[in-house]
Design an enzyme around this catalytic site. Structure first.
Site, PDB file in Angstrom:
ATOM      1  N   GLY A   1       0.812  -1.206   0.000  1.00 37.92           N
ATOM      2  CA  GLY A   1       0.000   0.000   0.000  1.00 37.92           C
ATOM      3  C   GLY A   1       0.843   1.251   0.000  1.00 37.92           C
TER       4      GLY A   1
ATOM      5  N   HIS B   1     -10.656  30.429 -12.388  1.00 32.28           N
ATOM      6  CA  HIS B   1     -10.899  29.034 -12.009  1.00 32.28           C
ATOM      7  C   HIS B   1     -12.275  28.868 -11.373  1.00 32.28           C
ATOM      8  CE1 HIS B   1      -6.996  27.403 -12.978  1.00 32.28           C
ATOM      9  NE2 HIS B   1      -6.363  28.301 -12.240  1.00 32.28           N
TER      10      HIS B   1
ATOM     11  N   GLY C   1       1.918   5.591   4.660  1.00 35.25           N
ATOM     12  CA  GLY C   1       1.003   6.194   5.615  1.00 35.25           C
ATOM     13  C   GLY C   1      -0.339   5.534   5.737  1.00 35.25           C
TER      14      GLY C   1
ATOM     15  N   ASP D   1      -0.995  24.700 -13.777  1.00 36.00           N
ATOM     16  CA  ASP D   1      -2.200  24.320 -14.531  1.00 36.00           C
ATOM     17  C   ASP D   1      -1.838  23.604 -15.829  1.00 36.00           C
ATOM     18  OD1 ASP D   1      -3.489  25.688 -12.527  1.00 36.00           O
ATOM     19  OD2 ASP D   1      -3.639  27.543 -13.672  1.00 36.00           O
TER      20      ASP D   1
ATOM     21  N   GLU E   1      -7.387  33.288 -10.047  1.00 39.66           N
ATOM     22  CA  GLU E   1      -8.181  32.397  -9.207  1.00 39.66           C
ATOM     23  C   GLU E   1      -9.677  32.582  -9.453  1.00 39.66           C
ATOM     24  OE1 GLU E   1      -6.897  30.040  -7.676  1.00 39.66           O
ATOM     25  OE2 GLU E   1      -4.809  30.666  -7.859  1.00 39.66           O
TER      26      GLU E   1
END
Length: 700
Positions: A252, A481, A255, A553, A478
């Site tokens: 896995g 977005h 953590g 982006d 921003e």
């Protein structure tokens, strides 16, 4: 600080400092015994060294010399008469009157000679010049002498150094200079270097971990519970002719709780638990790794039934023949070969179950993964929304909250998709630190939101110097977005948008609460691409110039579009072909021709161009709203979904199923387990996949 072994390194440094302070008072006496005392014995102070000229004028001419003893043909020792005998002068006929020679004489002076012949000639010439009768010449005796004390003390420094090395070696062997005080960690020392450094947990240990302490991996717990039954009641399975599985590989991401689950297995089965790291088998000495493997399994057999847990087994379990130039004689490969033999070789491993953890199963040797060694491969993935709710409840029990733990666990589970158990523990601890820093007696939802922002975006940097023009550019970026995602059907619902600088390169970010979908359609990926390009489109449409703020982006868009064309088979020109990028090996050539590569590149450019045109058109339609959101951002710095609703109105797309944002705002109740929840006072949540929560970040 580092957990791996900073603690052990610090303890070792402190132990060495304490040792140096403890034995510092012995340094001066040892130096005196080793160096000063031999020099004193080798250079006696009772006799005075003189020159031959002094000997002739001060001793020979007054008649004080009784005899000369030449020792080892290099040193002339002068024996002087007593004052009484010195006062007895010779008569006129040359006959000496007084005490005979060798009576009452003392060795008081010495001088070195070059050679015996030259010394005798010079002595004879001196006596002739003084008019001494040849019959009364000073007698010269030659002797070969050896001072055993002096000869032994010549080796004093060597003996001292060897003794110090022997003493330090014994101290290291006993662990006196190592970590953990006397005895060391597992008897660590230069004479026990082949002994495995095992951390052993007995049946009666107070630090046991049980399955109730592990959450978020119900399927893995159910699968590994079989080993507990095997160890508790092996006769039940042997009566049917079944063989007890010899091992399980816990696989896995980091953590997710692989080590914790192994400890819980040992706690539930009530058997000795021997844990060791894969790197502990590797040493600079040849043959140490295989010796430690034999020592580990020998100790496990002595306390069988028992569990061996090897953490990060990929340190020694890497596929043989990969890399390096040493071939089969490599120390790591020898260690792996010995591990293979111990797990399923000629020797017996009855009653010993081997658990191992790794997050890189693709690089392990195939012989290690075959049945008979690791019979099971238990996958421990990042928890879904139900698992995160369970994990949050475990950690929230230890905190002082202003609401019930279930109130926070449900909302925070919806707010943290893609978080592993270690991330959730970090969020809870960070929320407590923020509350304490703000002089708060209870932890509130605002503290948890600030902690999540800290984990995702990094530390706030309000003192960072940003010019007004740059700040305005970030605000429009921003807001682009936010508005693009608001009017795209398959875009993720926005949770928060901010222009507060965070981390090392983030001047602002927009945080979404993505739904944990296991499958994605072409239309969903197209809308996500458009939303990601909304910042660049807003800069072009409203500001008339573009900046470097869209670097992150564009990286996401490039990766996403190449996956659609070359991996998912969405392109008609490329066809139903998939060329996934392999990260486990270095490929010298691509698995397709240059013509196919050109088709893929053209398709990616065409798709990204269409998405950007669609985004620019959307931003132009809502230009005024983008400007309003940007101005509001410049005023408040942080906007939530409620602020967007006041400016943009309700989102035009309604989903029949509740989104993660709805669950965050309202909490959730799993109807299937409602009865069980009332009995156990632990609410469940509905299942889902796990996709990482990646906020939109504007690099500096």
């Amino acid at each position: 600080m580092l957990l791996l072994d900073e603690n052990s390194g610090g303890e070792q440094g402190n132990s060495q400092d304490n040792f140096s302070k403890q034995y510092q008072h012995l340094v001066t006496p040892l130096l005196f015994i080793g160096f000063v005392l031999p020099s004193m014995l080798l250079n006696p102070r009772e006799q005075k060294q003189i020159s031959f000229q002094e000997f002739k004028t001060k001793l020979l001419e007054p008649g004080l010399v009784d005899r000369i003893v030449v020792s080892n043909k290099s040193v002339a020792k002068v024996y002087v008469k007593d004052p009484q005998s010195a006062s007895n002068r010779t008569t006129d006929d040359g006959a000496q009157v007084g005490t005979p020679r060798n009576v009452g004489s003392r060795y008081k002076y010495y001088f070195t000679i070059g050679s015996v012949e030259s010394f005798e000639e010079k002595l004879e010439e001196a006596q002739e010049a003084l008019g001494i009768d040849p019959h009364n010449y000073v007698p010269v005796i030659y002797a070969a002498e050896m001072n055993w004390l002096q000869e032994v003390m010549k080796f004093g420094p060597t003996i001292l150094i060897l003794g110090a090395l022997f003493y330090l070696g014994r101290r290291v062997q006993q662990g006196g200079l190592g970590v953990g005080g006397p005895g060391g960690k597992g008897g660590r020392g230069i004479f026990n270097i082949g002994k495995a450094h095992v951390t052993k947990m007995d049946k009666n240990s107070k630090n046991k971990v049980y399955f109730k302490d592990v959450a978020g991996c119900d399927e893995a717990k159910q699968e590994i519970m079989e080993f507990v039954h095997f160890l508790k009641n092996p006769k039940k399975y042997e009566a049917l002719g079944a063989k007890i599985p010899k091992g399980a590989l816990l696989v896995g991401p980091p953590g997710t709780g692989k080590t914790l689950l192994a400890k819980a297995t040992a706690g539930e089965s009530n058997v000795p638990f021997l844990s060791i790291s894969g790197s502990d088998f590797m040493e600079m000495f040849v043959g140490v790794g295989p010796a430690r493997v034999r020592s580990l399994f020998q100790e496990a057999r002595q306390c069988a039934p028992s569990i061996i847990f090897i953490d990060e087994i990929d340190a020694i379990g890497r596929a043989r023949g990969r890399g390096g130039f040493s071939g089969g004689h490599d120390e790591r490969e020898s260690t792996l070969n010995q591990l293979l033999v111990e797990m399923d070789g000629f020797g017996t491993t009855a009653g010993v179950v081997v658990l191992a953890g790794t997050n890189r199963p693709d690089i392990l040797d195939k012989a290690l993964l075959r049945p008979g060694r690791f019979d099971r491969q238990i996958s421990i993935d990042k928890p879904d929304i139900k698992g995160r709710d369970q994990i949050f409840r475990i950690y929230l029990k230890k905190l002082k909250l202003d609401q019930d733990a279930s109130y926070y666990s449900q909302r925070l589970a919806a707010l943290t998709p893609g978080f592993a158990g270690a991330d959730i523990a970090n969020v809870c601890n960070e929320a407590a630190l923020i509350a304490a820093r703000n002089e708060s007696t209870l932890i509130t939802i605002q503290h948890f939101e600030a902690a999540i922002d800290r984990v995702i975006g990094g530390l706030e940097k309000k003192n960072k110097v940003i010019s007004p023009s740059e700040r305005r550019t970030v605000a429009f970026h921003e807001s682009g977005h936010a508005v693009a995602g608001w009017f795209l059907e398959y875009a993720e619902p926005l949770l928060k948008v901010t222009i507060v600088p965070r981390g090392t390169a983030a001047l602002g970010f927009a945080q979404y609460v993505p739904n944990e979908n296991l499958l994605m359609t072409k239309e969903q990926l197209f809308d996500m691409t458009c939303m990601t390009l909304g910042g660049r489109a807003a800069e072009q449409v409203l500001l008339g110039k573009i900046s470097t703020g869209a670097q992150n982006d564009l990286e996401k868009v490039t990766k996403m579009t190449y996956a659609q064309v070359a991996v998912y088979g969405f392109s008609e020109k490329v066809g139903l072909l998939s060329f996934p990028q392999r990260e486990d090996s270095f490929e010298m050539s691509k698995p397709y021709s240059s013509k196919t590569a050109a088709i893929i590149d053209n398709e990616v450019r065409e798709w990204v161009g269409k998405a950007y045109e669609r985004t620019v058109q959307l931003i132009e339609e809502h230009k005024e709203q983008v400007a309003q959101i940007a101005e509001l951002l410049l005023e408040k710095e942080v906007l939530h979904q409620d602020d967007l609703i006041r400016v943009l109105g309700e989102r035009p797309f309604k989903s029949s199923e509740p989104t993660n944002y709805d669950k965050f705002m309202q909490g959730f109740v799993d109807e299937e387990n409602e009865v069980e929840d009332k009995a156990s006072d632990s609410k469940s949540t509905e299942d889902g996949g796990s996709t990482p929560l990646e906020p939109d970040i504007v690099p500096a």
